[in-house]
Enzyme design. Structure first.
Site, short mmCIF file in Angstrom:
data_model
loop_
_atom_site.label_atom_id
_atom_site.label_comp_id
_atom_site.label_asym_id
_atom_site.label_seq_id
_atom_site.Cartn_x
_atom_site.Cartn_y
_atom_site.Cartn_z
N LEU A 1 0.84 -1.20 0.00
CA LEU A 1 0.00 0.00 0.00
C LEU A 1 0.88 1.25 0.00
CD1 LEU A 1 -2.63 1.64 0.38
CD2 LEU A 1 -2.42 1.21 2.84
N ASP A 2 1.54 1.47 1.10
CA ASP A 2 2.46 2.61 1.25
C ASP A 2 3.70 2.08 1.96
OD1 ASP A 2 3.84 4.92 1.80
OD2 ASP A 2 2.27 5.84 3.02
N PRO A 3 4.70 1.67 1.19
CA PRO A 3 4.91 1.95 -0.23
C PRO A 3 4.23 0.92 -1.14
CG PRO A 3 6.80 0.79 0.63
CD PRO A 3 5.87 1.00 1.80
N ASP B 1 0.97 3.85 -3.63
CA ASP B 1 1.28 5.28 -3.71
C ASP B 1 2.21 5.56 -4.89
OD1 ASP B 1 3.34 3.85 -2.51
OD2 ASP B 1 3.84 5.43 -1.06
N ARG C 1 5.12 14.06 2.03
CA ARG C 1 4.41 12.79 2.24
C ARG C 1 3.99 12.74 3.71
NH1 ARG C 1 4.96 8.05 -0.52
NH2 ARG C 1 5.70 7.01 1.38
#
Length: 980
Positions: A648-650, A653, A768
């Site tokens: 997901l994150d990372p 994104d 971020r």
């Protein structure tokens, strides 16, 4: 239940009654009456419709809350329980009344469009629904007034009430001769002379529809699929956000009612633009309409519904009993007539249907004329009717085969896929088709023909699949009803003659999955479920079947994962952290086509080393570490892809941001400002209003505490901003990206590395951030000031109770009195009362026992407390938010802005949104690797190249993980051109 019995079932029941000589009674006992105007008034003695309406109305409130939240409005509806969660009708009423109180006092968020409910039907269903609706602060209006209410937009009145309208028959249709007044008797006698108008006059101004009307095929539909598509194409999408179809008439008055749902999982989403069910809730964006189509609604109020049934029926039983005993007679011995209630409920007696029910046969005959069965050759073996079908077309890419096999099973048939020829489309210029030979059997020949008829109808519906269906000469029967695919299929070229089709088969692709933690179930489901072997349902044209081997030291968890895909997944019990296991791990890697490591990040370099030595590609969801970077040259030399940061994150994104960035650059744009935020939160309906942290943990609280103290840096107005780890929690800012959610954002680690990674070195702002609900950072900061977050703080010593520990912390802490009070209040809510015993959580590499508990630190006690009080429960949903904001400067020095957002809730089945976003992204990365798309770029990679993110985002969107883009016209045009 009051829903309309399906016509095919009614025919089957009626037909069966003519073969028995008992009396058949409907439980909905109806004495014959007439009402004003001469129309029949069948008032039911035993009527469940009221309870169906009550439950349908209660359930749609929660569903509407979810749908509006996805639209950006956090409303009090989120706090309404679904009906089955209440212990009684009174408790359900109390829940609805509480929601009403919140609407009255707090109101809907400012900007929320007026909320309108429309009710159809004039019977018990609508009466039950209105009984619950009346518990809300409401204003009843005529349907004709809805347009003006909606057109005015949000007002102070609309913030504190909901509007209700009852749509009568004359509101739903009009005579085709538009100059004629509506006549209800004429409508019932000649429905074909009328046309629907509800979709034009009422639906565009309806927020939630509660449908309780009678309908059959003689009458115009209330809402067809094309009607809903027209609503979706209006500016801003459909105003209609939710439908409670209490009738649950599949394919009936509301064509989007395509299935019955269970009370514990009542919702699905209809993609109005595409005219089909969406893959997941909130997957269709603004085009999505939430559907609630439970077919056993009264079961959510079992006590009240059963009591009603018993009370109404008991007084009517004696005549039936006396009749059976032969004692229901006059003194002269003549048979007495049954009471009107029982006589009116009689469907058949003596092997004959009553006259008032003979219409069922006429209706069935009329439907048969509309849908004649095709005459085909048949064969009967072991008492069953068998058919051999040749299916040709784009069977897999279109999804037709999944639908077709589901149809066979749903209609009561069994199938066995005997031969398969899958022709891959090797380039965009080819349009090859696939072929399947399916042995299909059914209990009766008529059922087999109905199934074939349904398959042909499906082929017409999915015209783009270009499917043809041919009945071949009968071959071997299916050895076992519903049996698996046949082995030993040959690899010759397919023949088109009857019975001569053979198959081209691929060896299963082998996936090694390391780890069996919380995010792995979606990975297994995507890669293995329905992919067991040649002939099972596959996810794409020309794709080989797969086998997933799950390796973990968690033996039971790995076995449970493998059980999700019988025959397509297996489990290996292995502790990869043990040096003695490396040889076995290397053997597992060597036997694989791709490895997915969802282990802790520290293990990835070791796994990567095995992959390089065995020339096997690797996927991880973790950040690229220095140790992983050091393997780049070796990976390139071996021709191995090491894809990292696929989560997901990372992960998502990178993919979503780079698509926009590359699209703008292609049209001459320069990114001047970039902000990317992400948050894993609890759904608002999972949070208590007084929860001081406004947070629940779906992963380790220790990890969250650690991340909350990371140093960060970012670029703001061209200047570098550095925030030490000790100052992160005090740097939170309000975030208004979703105005209805009370959010804040904290800087997330080092944002400056993305200048180079994303190629945005000309940007003045690069940020971020991590999203949390408002006040989270402030309360966590009070814990930090109080010394409860220090991973290397002083031990707790002899403290056994929280009162002792907090007193000691107060003496050693330099926190202000205000922060101390704030921390104490939050800890009290969490259960850290003065006399509460302290328990501790052991950090990695340490095990606390009674003997060494004095060495534990305050943070270990806090982690234990948070685990007990604030872990997300299995019945609660989480929420993942991600949003990118871009400012683009064009070559003519003008500027545009663009926003890309994703909102995803956890699934009703308990799968978290975090698990889906991480697990599915890793699975998609493995699939892209297996497809050979990255063979030309070996080495240590992240998903920032178009070869990865374009197919990756498409695959994720197909699973319901969708980014919605909005912005200035020029930027949106550039993005759409790039996508094409």
């Amino acid at each position: 239940h009051a829903h309309i019995i399906t016509q095919s079932l009614a025919y089957s029941l009626a037909h069966s009654y003519t073969h028995v000589h008992t009396r058949s009674l409907a439980h909905s006992l109806t004495p014959p009456r007439t009402r004003e105007g001469g129309l029949p008034e069948n008032l039911r003695t035993v009527a469940f419709g009221k309870y169906a309406g009550i439950v349908g109305m209660v359930d749609i409130l929660q569903g509407l809350g979810q749908r509006l939240l996805a639209d950006g409005y956090s409303t009090p509806f989120l706090y309404s329980n679904r009906c089955f969660m209440n212990t009684s009708l009174e408790e359900a009423k109390e829940s609805v009344a509480n929601v009403g109180s919140m609407i009255s006092s707090q109101g809907f968020p400012r900007g929320t469009p007026p909320v309108t409910f429309v009710f159809t039907g004039a019977g018990n269903v609508s009466q039950g629904a209105l009984e619950m609706f009346n518990l809300l602060p409401h204003k009843m209006v005529e349907p004709s007034e809805l347009e003006a209410i909606v057109s005015r937009g949000p007002t102070e009145e609309s913030r504190h009430v909901v509007y209700g309208a009852i749509a009568k028959t004359q509101d739903l249709v009009q005579h085709r001769d538009k100059g004629r007044d509506f006549d209800q008797l004429e409508y019932y006698a000649h429905p074909g002379q009328f046309e629907p108008v509800f979709h034009d006059t009422i639906a565009p101004y309806t927020t939630a529809l509660v449908n309780g009307m009678y309908w059959d095929q003689r009458y115009p539909r209330l809402l067809s699929s094309s009607n809903l598509k027209d609503l979706a194409e209006r500016e801003g999408g459909p105003y209609l956000r939710a439908i409670a179809d209490v009738t649950c008439d599949i394919g009936g008055s509301v064509e989007a009612t395509v299935k019955a749902t269970p009370p514990e999982s009542p919702y699905y989403e209809w993609n109005a633009s595409e005219g089909e069910e969406a893959p997941a809730l909130n997957a269709a964006g603004r085009s999505g309409i939430l559907m609630s189509t439970v077919d056993i609604l009264p079961s959510s109020l079992p006590k009240e519904a059963s009591t009603h049934f018993g009370d109404a029926l008991m007084s009517l039983l004696p005549p039936l009993v006396h009749e059976a005993e032969g004692t229901h007679c006059t003194p002269e011995g003549s048979q007495l007539p049954l009471p009107a209630e029982l006589d009116g409920a009689c469907i058949a007696e003596g092997g004959e249907l009553r006259d008032e029910f003979r219409y069922i046969f006429d209706l069935h005959a009329a439907n048969e004329l509309k849908n004649p069965s095709s005459a085909t050759s048949s064969a009967a073996v072991d008492g069953r009717a068998h058919r051999v079908l040749l299916l040709q077309g784009h069977l897999f890419d279109s999804g037709f085969i999944n639908q077709a096999l589901d149809l066979i099973e749903t209609r009561g048939g069994h199938f066995e896929v005997r031969d398969v020829f899958v022709a891959p489309n090797l380039d965009q210029g080819t349009t090859r088709t696939s072929q399947l030979v399916v042995n299909m059997s059914a209990e009766q020949a008529t059922l087999a023909e109905e199934i074939i008829e349904g398959l042909n109808a499906l082929a017409k519906l999915m015209a783009k699949a270009e499917v043809t269906i041919e009945t071949l000469d009968y071959a071997d029967p299916i050895s076992t009803p519903g049996g698996g695919p046949t082995s030993g299929i040959t690899g010759a070229e397919p023949g088109l003659a009857s019975g001569s089709v053979s198959v081209t088969s691929n060896e299963p692709q082998r996936v090694l999955l390391l780890g069996a933690g919380m995010v792995t179930a979606p990975t297994v489901d995507f890669l293995a479920v329905d992919r067991g072997s040649v002939g099972t349902r596959c996810k794409g044209e020309g794709k080989a079947p797969r086998h997933v081997t799950i390796v973990s030291h968690l033996e039971k968890e790995a076995a449970a994962l493998a059980a999700r895909a019988p025959g397509a997944a297996s489990a290996v019990h292995l502790d990869v952290s043990s040096s003695s296991a490396h040889e076995q791990l290397s053997a597992c890697v060597a036997d694989s086509d791709v490895v997915i490591s969802l282990l802790p990040a520290a293990f990835h370099p070791m796994v990567a080393d095995h992959c390089i030595k065995n020339k096997v590609n690797l996927v991880t969801s973790s950040y690229v570490s220095d140790e992983m970077k050091a393997l780049d040259a070796q990976a390139k030399a071996a021709g191995v892809t090491l894809m990292n940061e696929a989560g997901l994150d990372p992960g998502m994104d990178h993919m979503s941001a780079m698509k926009v960035i590359d699209a703008m650059k292609e049209r001459g744009g320069t990114i001047k400002s970039f902000s990317s935020v992400c948050g894993g939160l609890a759904s608002p309906d999972a949070l208590e209003a007084d929860n001081p942290l406004q947070y629940k943990f779906s992963w380790s609280p220790r990890g969250v505490i650690s991340a909350a103290q990371n140093a960060s840096r970012f670029l703001e107005n061209g200047a570098e901003v550095n925030i030490p780890g000790s100052g992160l929690l005090s740097s939170a800012r309000p975030f208004t990206g979703w105005p209805s959610l009370n959010l804040e954002v904290l800087p997330n680690r080092d944002s400056l590395i993305y200048e180079e990674l994303y190629g945005i070195g000309d940007a003045d702002d690069v940020f971020r951030g991590t999203l949390r609900y408002r006040d989270w950072a402030d309360v966590m900061h009070s814990f930090q000031e109080f010394g409860l977050l220090d991973m290397s703080g002083a031990p707790i010593g002899d403290a056994k109770q929280w009162g002792e520990l907090l007193d000691a912390q107060a003496q050693s802490s330099s926190a202000s009195a205000e922060k101390v009070a704030q921390a104490r209040a939050a800890l009290h809510w969490l259960g850290a009362e003065a006399d509460a015993a302290i328990t501790v959580d052991s950090p990695p590499g340490v095990t606390y026992t009674e003997a060494n508990m004095h060495e534990a630190r305050p943070v270990d006690a806090l982690v234990s407390l948070l685990q007990k009080k604030l872990m997300l429960e299995s019945h609660e949903r989480d929420l993942v938010l991600m949003q990118h904001d871009f400012e683009i400067e064009w070559e003519d020095k003008t500027r545009s802005s663009l926003k890309s957002s994703m909102m995803l809730f956890g699934s009703e089945d308990g799968t978290t949104a975090m698990a889906r976003t991480v697990g599915l992204t890793a699975a998609v990365a493995a699939e892209i690797t297996l497809e050979g798309r990255l063979k030309h770029i070996p080495g240590v990679l992240t998903p920032t190249m178009p070869e990865f993110y374009m197919p990756g985002l498409d695959k994720l969107a197909a699973e319901g993980l969708i980014f919605e883009d909005s912005g200035c016209e020029r930027a949106m045009a550039a993005l759409h051109a790039y996508e094409k």
